[in-house]
Structure formats: structure tokens, C-alpha cells
Design a protein around this motif. Structure first.
Motif: not given
Lengths: 52, 719
Positions: B457-459, B463-464, B486-488
Motif C-alpha cells: 500500500g502507501p507505505e 519506500a520505493r 505494481g506499486v508506483e
């Protein structure tokens, strides 16, 4: 047995031609890159440069 | 080309044709790892030839290498950049380490082999006529013709055996060359005498086929050793060490070997340290895994000591050199290994042992035949003829092929699977292995970590955003993990990397930190992890684990199945080692070992009578690698580790290690079979020769059938 007088020189000459071809191929580095030669034959750029 | 005249076009196409480039020495060599088709060759040669300053360029596809003759105004790096732009990755090779391009030894041997083969075929034709009943003038004509072909051919082709025999007699030893040279020389001289004055058997074709088959064995032997040597030299040549020295006139690139004590060098993130020294400027994390086996990077700040072979990860450094070249810890340890290696070179191979029994036996048999027949028949000439027949028939024609033919088949098969044998007795020693010891970092694992558990999720998005652009391996793992999920990346401003701690930034007005437990307020439980703190919230844990090399677990299972004990000896911490041991299925694992401890463990195993195969890549393994009965190093390992090993793993997949052991065992069985086959032929032929019933026909049959049987038996292994 007179035919031997012809056959023996003929066989020796033919053998000698083969030997000369072998000696030439060794001297001219024909076996240096067999893999590449296999592919180069397909290329349209004619290439007669010797190996550096 | 429409506007240019024909001759201009021709000149542009073949820049090397008019210049005296044919005999010029190439001064730049490039490694082209991806070259595979006709158009790759054409593209590479055309791209290189178009660069101003290049006189000629020639690609050798078998070696995946381009040799370039230049006028001295082009740098290898510039050529690599051009090739890369054309879609062909290239790396410069150090020509000095590569050795000479054409191997004169092999060419001379092939020439001798060709001459012996030619002469053998012709003399054999003439001999068939003699055996099938030619008499009187025809017979003596044929024998004289045979002599005229054989004597010069033998004088040229068999020279390596004569030279070898003289060398070993001077040294007071009895090598296989002595009976060989004796048989060839005596057979030729006696046949010459028979052709000129006598009416007995002429053994020309026997002497020639002996020379031919033995030379074939030598050529096979040399071909295996040469392939291994040139590939090993290529690995070393890829390792060109350069450093950026901060001189009076600004930074300059120099070879690492030219650094002096007191020089200042700049080391950017991602580079290996070229020398031992002390940090003057900059903070960073250092990857010491090549030297110690620890995977967790170590923080370093000005005043800290650094050593050659460590990799700089996150921040740019300026280092003052305290010892360089041959004085670095890396070079001193490498030199120690070279001394220790001599123990393994004393290993006597199967062929040497067989030869050691065989050479005296042949001489004794021939001498007994000579004395006995002189005493029985009272004719020295007749007794000599029989003694020579014994010598020719017992001569180890198949013996000379038995072992090299198997080595060629087995090492060719291993090479295709990605394992390169670099020493000649490696195969036999691998076959005797009953215990396999692995190193962890860089061997069982790839050295790059991956995320084991992480919040999503947002965390993860925050971090990315923080991790992107950092050279730290843990950050790289996080980015890969987020991309796969798949987290931007979230929008984080004021991103700042604090070497040795982590990355900091601002997200929606809050300070966010990603990094070590101590810096972010996480709880360090000893396991490898990163922590993310958003503002003043409780930090979140990102667990890290090591990536196993593909085939690691399969290799361990297959080695077990082959009856080997498998152990893991690592310099890394206990938790990390236990984790990898559990995932690969290794029961015996020890952690926190210094290089000396590893060596001591191996010596203890050897004292128990175990034959240990060591697989390792780092400097902390090199002592153990050279003490082991057999050793394999991954190609990604340090130069020192590779040169201490018998075999280099070029492929990523580790399952070849298990295959190497099984193939080596089968190869050894095949070698034994071959030696017994050769002996069996002799056991039949020797009594015939001893009673004086041997004819050149029998000798020719025995020699060729045994050689062909042995070669065919060896070739079954290559499939």
C-alpha cells in the motif's frame, strides 16, 4: 606390371597435392575460427582479408 | 553510395585492404559476449572499421572476440561505446594477459599429425601390396618407396617423442616417451636395413601409425588444456583494474598497478577499491562480501581503513592510498595461495600411474625376448627383429589415447553446460570427491538481497520513492519488489542519502526515513532488515533475505543423491547462514568463520581421509579452495579465487556442480575401462610377438582396432 610405372607416380602426386593443400591450410590459419567461417559464408560482404 | 565514385566506395568499405595491415599486430581486443550470427559479425566489423583511426578489425566468433589494429589514436572504451550504440555489448580485454593469439604449439602439432597421417596412408597402401603377396623386384621396389616416404616423415613427425625421451633420460627418469621413441627409431632403422639388403618384414607403416595415433592423443590433450587456458586468460583479461587518481592536473585514469603510496584516488559508488587506504573524504557503505563473506554492508566514514577488493556502494569517496599493487592485503593473500597450490600439482594422474607401470614392463619384455631368442636361435639379427616386434606391439598406442580422448569428451560436455575445467587433473580429482563444502555469499546466493516480507500500500510507495536512485543493494531489492507488486513511487521531496544510515525525505510535510534500525528507531533483531519511519509513527519493518542462485537446492539434493556429504562454511552471521542452509537443505552449517578457520576445517576433513570439493568465490575462501582436493569457483568471483580453483563456473546455474561430479565419475570409469581395453589387446598380441609369429599385418590390426575402440568408448561420454 608396367602399369605400376604410371600408377605409382600418379598416386604419389595426388597424395602430394593433398599434403600441399593441408600444409597451406595450416599456414593460412584456416582453422582459427571455424564457427565464424560457418556464418561468414552467408554474408553478402565479400571478405578476403586475412586474419590480423 | 550513389554519389560517390566506385573506387571511393571500395576504399570506404575495406579500409584495411590497401594499408599493410595484414601482418600488423592487433593492439586492441574486445570481448563480444552476445555475438551469434552472420549479421552480428558484419555489423561489428563495419562499425569498428568506420571509426577513424582503426586500420582493420576482425571478429573471431569461436572466441567471441574482436581483434583490432589501430594507428594508436583510438581508445578501447570509445570502440566499446560505438559497438554498444550499434546494439552489441562489448568489453575491453587486456591483450597482455590474453597471451599470443595464434597458438604456435598447436599448429606445429597439427602439422606433424597431418604429415604422419598422409605418410601412413600412402605407406599402408604400398604395404597391403606386399602383404598380399608381391614378390622379388616389386616387393623391394615397394619397400624402397615406403622407406623414401617414411624416413623423412618420421624424422619430422616423431620429433616431440625423441625430444621428450632425451629430456627424460637426461633427468634420469623413464617416461612413456622412452619406449615410444625407442620403438619408432628401432623399427625405422631395422626396416630400412631390411628394405636395402634383407628379405624380412618392414615395419614402416607400424612406426608411422604409432606416431600418428600418439600424436592424435597429444593433440587432444593439448586442445583441452588450451581451451581451458585461453578461457581462464580471458576471464583475467576482463578484469582490467583501473583507478581514478586525483593528480595535480585534475583526475586521470590509471591502471591500479601504477598507484603509489600517498596517491589520492576517487572511488564512485559501484566501483571496487583499487588499493588499500584510508578514507579522506566522503561517507559510504562498503560491500566486504568478496573479502569476508559478510553480506550486510558496513558503514564507513573519513578516517576508516578500506581494503582493495571491497566495493563502494552509496557515496563517492576520496581515499589516500596506504599500500598499493603487490603490497595490498588482497595481493599478499593471493600470493600465499599460489605457494599453497603446489600441493595439488603433485597429484599423479591415472595416465601417469599407468605409464609408470607400463614403461619398465615394455623394456623388460623386449629385452627378455632379445636375450631368449639369441640364446635359442643363436642369431642376433633374428632376435633383434623379434625384440622390435615386441616393442612395437606393446607400445602404448591406445594408452596414449585412452585418457585424453575421455578428457576431451567430458570437458567438452561440461563446457557446454557452463563449467570450465582449468587444470589437467581436475576431472580425476572431481571423481574422487566424497564431501562438498559450499561458501554462502556469492556461491549459494547471488549476493543481491530480495524482500522477504514488507508492508504494502502507501507505505511501499513511499519506500520505493526513497529507495529509487540509491546504489545500496537493499534499496535495489525494494525497488524491484515494489515494481513486481505494481506499486508506483509516491511523491517525496528533499530526498537525501545519508551514507551508512539510509535515505531521508519529505512526504506531505512529514519527514520520512528508510534505513538502518538504529537510525529509524526500529528494533534490531539481528536479522537483515530495513525500516521505514513516517513522521513520528512506529517504524515499519522490511525484511530482507538473500537470493539463492538458481539450481542451488537442486545441486545440494543431487550431490546428496550421489553419495556426497554437503556442508556450508561461511564468514557471515549465524542467522543468515542458518536461513540459507535451511532453504537449500544443508544440514551441516557453520557461521562466522575467518579464512583461517575455513582452512582449518578443510584440513581437519582431509585428515579424516575425506576428499573435499570446495565451492567458493571470495578471498576468504581462497586458502580453503587451494587446500581442497578439488575446487570450483564461480566466474563472478575474485580473480584470486578463480586461479585457486580447478574449475570455473561460467553459468549462473549451480546444478552443474552436481553434474560435474557425476560426469567426472563416469569419465574416470571410462578411463579405467579404456586402460584395461588397451591392456587386453596387448595381452593377446604380446604372446604372439614373443613366440616370433608377429607380422606387420598383425601389428597394424592390433594398433588400429585398439585405438579406434578406445576413442569410440570415450566418445560415448560426450552425449
Amino acid at each position: 606390371m608396367n602399369v605400376l610405372a604410371v600408377l605409382i607416380p600418379v598416386s604419389l602426386i595426388l597424395g602430394g597435392v593433398g599434403l600441399a593443400a593441408f600444409v597451406w591450410s595450416m599456414r593460412a590459419s584456416q582453422y582459427e575460427d571455424l564457427e565464424g567461417a560457418r556464418h561468414r559464408v552467408l554474408s553478402d560482404d565479400h571478405d578476403d582479408r586475412p586474419l590480423p | 553510395m550513389s554519389g560517390a565514385c566506385a573506387c571511393g566506395g571500395l576504399a570506404a568499405e575495406m579500409p584495411g585492404a590497401s594499408a599493410p595491415a595484414a601482418d600488423a599486430r592487433p593492439d586492441i581486443a574486445l570481448h563480444l559476449p552476445t555475438i551469434h550470427c552472420a549479421s552480428c559479425i558484419a555489423t561489428a566489423e563495419r562499425t569498428l572499421a568506420d571509426v577513424p583511426g582503426v586500420i582493420s578489425a576482425r571478429v573471431n566468433m569461436g572466441l567471441k572476440r574482436a581483434l583490432i589494429v589501430t594507428d594508436g589514436s583510438v581508445a578501447a572504451d570509445a570502440l566499446c561505446a560505438r559497438l554498444e550504440a550499434a546494439g552489441l555489448p562489448a568489453q575491453p580485454l587486456d591483450l597482455a594477459r590474453l597471451g599470443k593469439p595464434g597458438d604456435a604449439e598447436m599448429r606445429a602439432l597439427l602439422m606433424r599429425l597431418g604429415i604422419a597421417g598422409f605418410a601412413m596412408m600412402n605407406v599402408m597402401l604400398l604395404s597391403v601390396a606386399v602383404w598380399s603377396g608381391a614378390a622379388d623386384a616389386t616387393r623391394s621396389l615397394f619397400q624402397l618407396l615406403s622407406a623414401a616416404i617414411s624416413v623423412p616423415a618420421i624424422a619430422y613427425s616423431a620429433r616431440p617423442f625423441f625430444a621428450g625421451a632425451v629430456r627424460s633420460l637426461r633427468a634420469g627418469r623413464l617416461s612413456m616417451d622412452v619406449p615410444i621413441a625407442l620403438a619408432i627409431a628401432l623399427a625405422t632403422l631395422m626396416s630400412l636395413a631390411e628394405a636395402l639388403w634383407g628379405a624380412g618384414h618392414a615395419w614402416f607403416e607400424a612406426a608411422l601409425s604409432l606416431t600418428f595415433f600418439l600424436l592424435a592423443g597429444r593433440a587432444l590433450d593439448l586442445a583441452t588444456r588450451r581451451a581451458a587456458r585461453s578461457a581462464a586468460a580471458e576471464l583475467a583479461a576482463l578484469d582490467v583494474g583501473t583507478a581514478t587518481r586525483l593528480g595535480r592536473d585534475g583526475p586521470e585514469t590509471v591502471p591500479s598497478a601504477e598507484l603509489r603510496v600517498g596517491d589520492r584516488v576517487r572511488v564512485l559508488p559501484g566501483q571496487r577499491l583499487p588499493a588499500d587506504g584510508r578514507i579522506v573524504e566522503g561517507e559510504t557503505d562498503l560491500d566486504r562480501s568478496a573479502l569476508t563473506g559478510e553480506t550486510a554492508p558496513v558503514a564507513a566514514a573519513p578516517g576508516d581503513d578500506v581494503a582493495a577488493g571491497e566495493t563502494n556502494l552509496t557515496g563517492a569517496l576520496v581515499v589516500e592510498v596506504t599500500s598499493a599493487g603487490q603490497d595490498t592485503r588482497l595481493a599478499r593473500l593471493t600470493a600465499l595461495v599460489a605457494v599453497a597450490e603446489s600441493a595439488r600439482s603433485r597429484y599423479t594422474s591415472l595416465a601417469d600411474r599407468a605409464g609408470g607401470v607400463y614403461a619398465p614392463l615394455v623394456h623388460i619384455l623386449a629385452a627378455v625376448a632379445f636375450v631368449a631368442w639369441w640364446w635359442i636361435a643363436g642369431d642376433a639379427w633374428y632376435a633383434l627383429a623379434i625384440a622390435i616386434a615386441v616393442l612395437i606391439i606393446t607400445c602404448p598406442c591406445a594408452l596414449g589415447l585412452a585418457v585424453p580422448a575421455v578428457s576431451v569428451a567430458a570437458s567438452g560436455r561440461l563446457f557446454r553446460r557452463g563449467l570450465l575445467l582449468t587444470t589437467s587433473t581436475a576431472l580425476e580429482r572431481l571423481a574422487e570427491v566424497d564431501t562438498v563444502v559450499f561458501d554462502k555469499t556469492g556461491t549459494l546466493t547471488t549476493g543481491t538481497p530480495r524482500i522477504a516480507d514488507a508492508p504494502d500500500g502507501p507505505e511501499l510507495a513511499i519506500a520505493r520513492a526513497l529507495a529509487e536512485g540509491s546504489g545500496h543493494p537493499a534499496a535495489g531489492a525494494l525497488v524491484r519488489h515494489a515494481r513486481a507488486a505494481g506499486v508506483e513511487a509516491a511523491t517525496v521531496s528533499d530526498r537525501r542519502e545519508v551514507p551508512g544510515r539510509g535515505v531521508e525525505g519529505t512526504w506531505r510535510g512529514q519527514t520520512v526515513r528508510l534505513g538502518r534500525a538504529a537510525w529509524t528507531g526500529g528494533e534490531d533483531d539481528g536479522r537483515s532488515a530495513m525500516w521505514l519511519r513516517i513522521g513520528t509513527e512506529t517504524p515499519l519493518r522490511f525484511g530482507l533475505e538473500e537470493t539463492l542462485r538458481p539450481g542451488a537446492a537442486e545441486a545440494v539434493a543431487a550431490l546428496r543423491a550421489a553419495g556426497c556429504d554437503v556442508a556450508l562454511l561461511s564468514g557471515d552471521g549465524r542467522l543468515a547462514v542458518e536461513d540459507v542452509a535451511a532453504r537449500t537443505g544443508i544440514a551441516e552449517a557453520e557461521a562466522g568463520l575467518a579464512p583461517e578457520d575455513k582452512l582449518a576445517r578443510l584440513e581437519a576433513l582431509a585428515a579424516e581421509g575425506r576428499r573435499v570439493l570446495m565451492v567458493g568465490d571470495g578471498l576468504n575462501d581462497t586458502a580453503a579452495l587451494s587446500a581442497a582436493h578439488a575446487a570450483i569457483a564461480p566466474g563472478s568471483g575474485l580473480d584470486a579465487a578463480r586461479s585457486a580453483a580447478d574449475a570455473v563456473l561460467m553459468a549462473e546455474d549451480l546444478s552443474v556442480v552436481a553434474e560435474a561430479v557425476t560426469i567426472a565419475r563416469r569419465a574416470r570409469t571410462r578411463m579405467r575401462q579404456n586402460l584395461w581395453l588397451a591392456a587386453a589387446y596387448n595381452a593377446i598380441a604380446i604372446p604372439v610377438a614373443l613366440v616370433g609369429a608377429a607380422t606387420p599385418l598383425i601389428a597394424a590390426l592390433a594398433m588400429s582396432t585398439s585405438s579406434v575402440t578406445v576413442s569410440l568408448n570415450a566418445m560415448r561420454l560426450g552425449r
